[in-house]
Scaffold this motif. Sequence first.
Motif, short mmCIF file in Angstrom:
data_model
loop_
_atom_site.label_atom_id
_atom_site.label_comp_id
_atom_site.label_asym_id
_atom_site.label_seq_id
_atom_site.Cartn_x
_atom_site.Cartn_y
_atom_site.Cartn_z
N THR A 204 0.83 -1.21 0.00
CA THR A 204 0.00 0.00 0.00
C THR A 204 0.86 1.26 0.00
N GLY A 205 0.57 2.18 -0.92
CA GLY A 205 1.28 3.45 -0.99
C GLY A 205 2.63 3.39 -1.67
N LEU A 206 3.01 2.23 -2.19
CA LEU A 206 4.33 2.07 -2.78
C LEU A 206 4.49 2.83 -4.09
N ALA A 207 3.39 3.13 -4.76
CA ALA A 207 3.46 3.82 -6.05
C ALA A 207 4.09 5.21 -5.93
N GLU A 208 4.10 5.75 -4.71
CA GLU A 208 4.69 7.08 -4.49
C GLU A 208 6.19 7.09 -4.77
N VAL A 209 6.83 5.93 -4.72
CA VAL A 209 8.28 5.84 -4.93
C VAL A 209 8.67 6.38 -6.30
N VAL A 210 7.88 6.08 -7.30
CA VAL A 210 8.23 6.46 -8.69
C VAL A 210 8.46 7.96 -8.80
N GLY A 211 7.63 8.76 -8.14
CA GLY A 211 7.78 10.20 -8.21
C GLY A 211 8.90 10.76 -7.36
#
Length: 262
Positions: A204-211
């Motif tokens: 959960t919330g891991l997609a923030e890493v890309v930015g």
Amino acid sequence: MTRRARPISSRLRTRALARGGVFSRRDAIDLGHHDMDLHLWVRTGQVLQATRGGYYLTPNDGVGWSDLTSPQQQLEHERRRALAVLHVVPECFAASHDTALRLHGLPTVSTPTACADVHLMATAATPTRPRRPGVKTHRMPAGTRTVLRPARAVSVADAIAQAGCQGGLIGALIPADAAVARGDLERAELDEAIARAAGLPGSTGLAEVVGLVDGRSESAGSTFWSTVRGQCWSSMVSTSIAVQRSCIGRRSASSDCTGPGT
């Protein structure tokens, strides 16, 4: 007639070094050694047992070993231990999570320790999982990519996403920055890997890493502190705005919004 333990043969040492310093009990037996030899080598520190039937040559006598820091030395031990485990488990298993990151030569949020778990994923359907102390097996998400070099492991992008499930945002950001700086990772690859890991615990919330990925970070430490500073700044500004809005309701506050260092 009592057998006497013998030193490591040059043939076994050569075979082990060709595999990154690892060998199995079967390798030793095939080359004329026996269990008494293995017990002697482990007892005298020439060899370390990574798992049942899996061994690795101690790197302590290697050239330049004394020049390495303690964490670097432990990292090499952990790398060899992972290779030794991979050498004796079925070939349908590949290193994953932070084990794969270390095999890829990328930094992790956790400090290598002698008792760290070796993480594996099955690359194909298998009726049984290896039950070995210190070895954890995981379900492999559909579409996960694997490589054979530098070892049998999930790809850099998938390893970063899986490490993020283990260690949170920082757990993924530290190796991601290093991989981008090294030219081994594209943001699109990481985005796809995070999507594949969506069903894993901790995703959960891991997609923030890309930015947040910034290949200009000089070290794992700089990645950590720049992220912490950014989070603290965001938190302090949000708090300042909330306090000012509350004060304005009571008609007692300045109208400007300030953060640390201003």
